[in-house]
Design a protein around this motif. Structure first.
Motif, short mmCIF file in Angstrom:
data_model
loop_
_atom_site.label_atom_id
_atom_site.label_comp_id
_atom_site.label_asym_id
_atom_site.label_seq_id
_atom_site.Cartn_x
_atom_site.Cartn_y
_atom_site.Cartn_z
N LYS A 82 1.04 -1.38 -0.21
CA LYS A 82 -0.52 -0.02 -0.16
C LYS A 82 0.19 1.20 -0.10
O LYS A 82 0.17 2.14 -0.33
CB LYS A 82 -0.78 0.60 1.04
N ARG A 83 1.78 1.27 0.20
CA ARG A 83 2.45 2.45 0.91
C ARG A 83 3.40 2.52 -0.16
O ARG A 83 3.82 3.38 -0.93
CB ARG A 83 3.85 2.36 1.93
N VAL A 84 4.22 1.38 -1.28
CA VAL A 84 4.51 1.17 -2.88
C VAL A 84 3.76 2.03 -3.54
O VAL A 84 3.89 3.44 -4.00
CB VAL A 84 5.02 0.12 -3.20
N GLU A 116 1.56 6.54 -7.00
CA GLU A 116 0.48 7.46 -6.75
C GLU A 116 0.81 8.57 -7.00
O GLU A 116 0.65 9.65 -8.01
CB GLU A 116 -0.76 6.61 -6.43
N ALA A 117 1.51 9.21 -5.37
CA ALA A 117 2.37 10.78 -5.98
C ALA A 117 2.73 10.41 -6.84
O ALA A 117 3.54 12.10 -7.43
CB ALA A 117 2.88 10.86 -4.07
N MET A 118 3.75 10.17 -7.16
CA MET A 118 4.70 10.87 -7.68
C MET A 118 4.09 10.34 -9.13
O MET A 118 4.75 11.80 -10.34
CB MET A 118 5.80 9.11 -8.30
N GLN A 119 3.24 9.90 -9.65
CA GLN A 119 2.43 10.08 -11.32
C GLN A 119 1.68 11.08 -11.34
O GLN A 119 1.33 11.87 -11.67
CB GLN A 119 1.21 9.24 -11.00
N ALA A 120 1.33 11.87 -9.95
CA ALA A 120 0.54 13.08 -10.24
C ALA A 120 1.45 13.91 -10.08
O ALA A 120 1.04 15.33 -10.05
CB ALA A 120 -0.47 13.11 -9.01
N ALA A 121 2.57 13.71 -8.93
CA ALA A 121 3.29 15.24 -9.73
C ALA A 121 3.81 15.60 -11.10
O ALA A 121 4.00 16.21 -11.27
CB ALA A 121 4.86 14.64 -8.46
N SER A 122 4.08 14.35 -11.52
CA SER A 122 4.70 14.96 -12.63
C SER A 122 3.63 14.61 -13.61
O SER A 122 3.58 15.20 -14.34
CB SER A 122 5.35 13.54 -13.32
N ALA A 123 2.13 15.01 -13.40
CA ALA A 123 1.01 15.70 -13.89
C ALA A 123 1.20 16.65 -14.34
O ALA A 123 1.56 17.64 -13.64
CB ALA A 123 -0.11 14.51 -14.14
#
Length: 188
Positions: free
Chosen positions: A174-176, A181-188
């Motif tokens: 879940k942490r991974v 998801e946080a990295m994807q959101a930041a790069s979007a």
């Protein structure tokens, strides 16, 4: 809690062994084979059943020893031997680049993720947690046996060695996923 399914043969063997270790081994084999057959009917590949196959092999070996030599001293060390076997299964599966948790994870994850490096990495970490827990229990039980430590030491070792990997197995993926998801959101 699907990962617990692989431990059903061990649990069954433990209960039945309280009466007679020979029949405990039979119980382990029977439950292991039933689970393996059930998985095969569901289409689970053999390479996804490392723990199940290892478990059956273990109980067959112990059963042969138990029935051929019922008074064998192995009976007195079966707890240590069983956890050493499980540790060997965990570490061996990692050495073969097929961590035993892959089979369990593949039953829960979408097939598109199965061959990704991240999926393998997560399962290596989870398998290492279980391998560490099993190794910890085996070592503590061996030392406890050699030093006549109080029974509670073994009980605590079992609890720590099984609960810690179970919690890690529940939390780590879940942490991974949250990080991804946080990295994807930041790069979007």
């Amino acid at each position: 809690m699907a990962y617990m399914r692989g431990f059903y043969p061990w649990i069954a063997a433990g209960f039945v062994s309280a009466v007679d270790w020979r029949w405990g081994a039979v119980a382990g084999v029977v439950v292991g084979v039933l689970l393996l057959l059930q998985d095969r009917r569901r289409g689970v590949a053999m390479d996804a059943m490392v723990l199940e196959i290892s478990t059956i092999i273990y109980f067959v070996i112990i059963g042969v020893i138990a029935f051929s030599s019922p008074d064998s001293s192995i009976q007195d060390h079966s707890d240590v031997i069983s956890f050493a076997w499980l540790a060997g299964t965990a570490w061996g599966s990692m050495a073969l680049r097929s961590p035993f948790t892959l089979g369990i994870a593949r039953r829960q994850a979408l097939e598109e993720y199965w061959d990704t490096p991240g999926f393998l990495a997560v399962n290596n970490h989870i398998t290492a947690a279980w391998g560490s827990g099993f190794t910890f229990i085996a070592v503590v039980l061996a030392i406890s046996s050699a030093t006549d430590a109080p029974v509670w030491v073994g009980i605590v070792a079992h609890v720590v060695g099984l609960v810690a990997p179970a919690v890690f197995t529940s939390v780590y993926p879940k942490r991974v996923q949250a990080r991804l998801e946080a990295m994807q959101a930041a790069s979007a």
